[in-house]
Design an enzyme around this catalytic site. Structure first.
Site, PDB file in Angstrom:
ATOM      1  CB  SER A  59      27.233  20.056  55.455  1.00 49.72           C
ATOM      2  OG  SER A  59      27.720  19.000  56.271  1.00 49.72           O
ATOM      3  CE1 TYR A  79      22.757  17.218  54.352  1.00 51.23           C
ATOM      4  CE2 TYR A  79      24.981  16.542  54.976  1.00 51.23           C
ATOM      5  CZ  TYR A  79      23.910  17.411  55.098  1.00 51.23           C
ATOM      6  OH  TYR A  79      24.000  18.483  55.955  1.00 51.23           O
TER       7      TYR A  79
END
Length: 254
Positions: free
Chosen positions: A145, A158
């Protein structure tokens, strides 16, 4: 089972990027193992769409952070298809805690995110390596990501877990070459349910703002990410250890 048709395993394949990747692989002549943890009906829909374009599919419910379950999944893959050519490590999770809210983040939530996003990637990769080494085009693509590559407003576990995915991608590329190539894709903001949950009522306005400041004037889609994965798998055979940013140029111009 002997099978001349290539086979792929996609973790977290019931929805989102995983679903798009599984169907893209099916469209390109792969049989597909569709891994999921909770969303059984969505996984069955993915399987039906892959079957509609000629793929054989194997549904496998497995928490990727469970080593015994992962090893059983790879054993069933070998039994069903006799081979594995592609692994897409896509299973992932997050928490709904703002990065500034340090005390609001429980240890249990932190560990769960890392167990799925990082440990799970390692466990599935480790179990898949013996089969991938037998393939003429053994290939792993990890879902990273942009949050793992640059500061963002994403929850701390995350973002940190995706930074670990970026590092693992490069480290594994060195450890598993030359038999297996390892790369990753790092999407920016993606249209769809993931960002709708993240942005809630601000989804439409913030996505429109992000598109405005993106050189290609739109946000990423699940299909965009799947296309980049397929390019790494099918065409870029002298590429390994790379993390391909898929965000329309946003991160390079802001």
């Amino acid at each position: 089972m002997n099978n001349d048709k290539p086979a792929a395993l996609v973790t977290g394949a019931s929805t989102g990027i995983g679903r798009a990747a599984a169907i893209a692989l099916a469209n390109n002549g792969y049989d597909v193992v569709i891994n999921y943890n909770r969303s059984e009906e969505a996984a069955r829909i993915t399987a039906r769409e892959a079957q509609a374009v000629g793929a054989k599919t194997l549904l496998n419910r497995c928490d990727v952070s469970d080593d015994a379950g992962v090893r059983a999944m790879l054993a069933s893959t070998e039994k069903e298809f006799g081979r594995l050519d592609v692994l897409i490590n896509n299973a992932g999770t997050t928490v709904d805690v703002e990065p500034k809210n340090l005390e609001g983040l429980s240890i249990e939530d932190w560990n769960r995110v890392f167990n799925v996003n990082v440990l799970g990637l390692f466990l599935v990769t480790r179990a898949a390596v013996p089969l991938l080494k037998k393939s003429p085009n053994g290939c792993i693509v990890n879902t990273c990501s942009i949050a793992g590559l640059r500061p963002s407003a994403q929850p701390l576990p995350y973002a940190a877990s995706k930074a670990a995915v970026a590092n693992l991608t490069k480290t594994l590329a060195n450890a598993l070459g030359p038999q297996i190539r390892v790369n990753a894709v790092a999407p920016g903001w993606i249209e769809g349910d993931w960002m709708k949950r993240t942005l809630a009522d601000n989804y439409d306005g913030l996505m429109a703002r992000r598109a405005k400041y993106t050189p290609l004037k739109r946000c990423c889609t699940e299909a965009d990410v799947a296309d980049s994965m397929l390019s790494l798998i099918l065409h870029n055979r002298f590429v390994s250890g790379e993390i391909i940013i898929v965000d329309g140029g946003f991160s390079s111009t802001t």
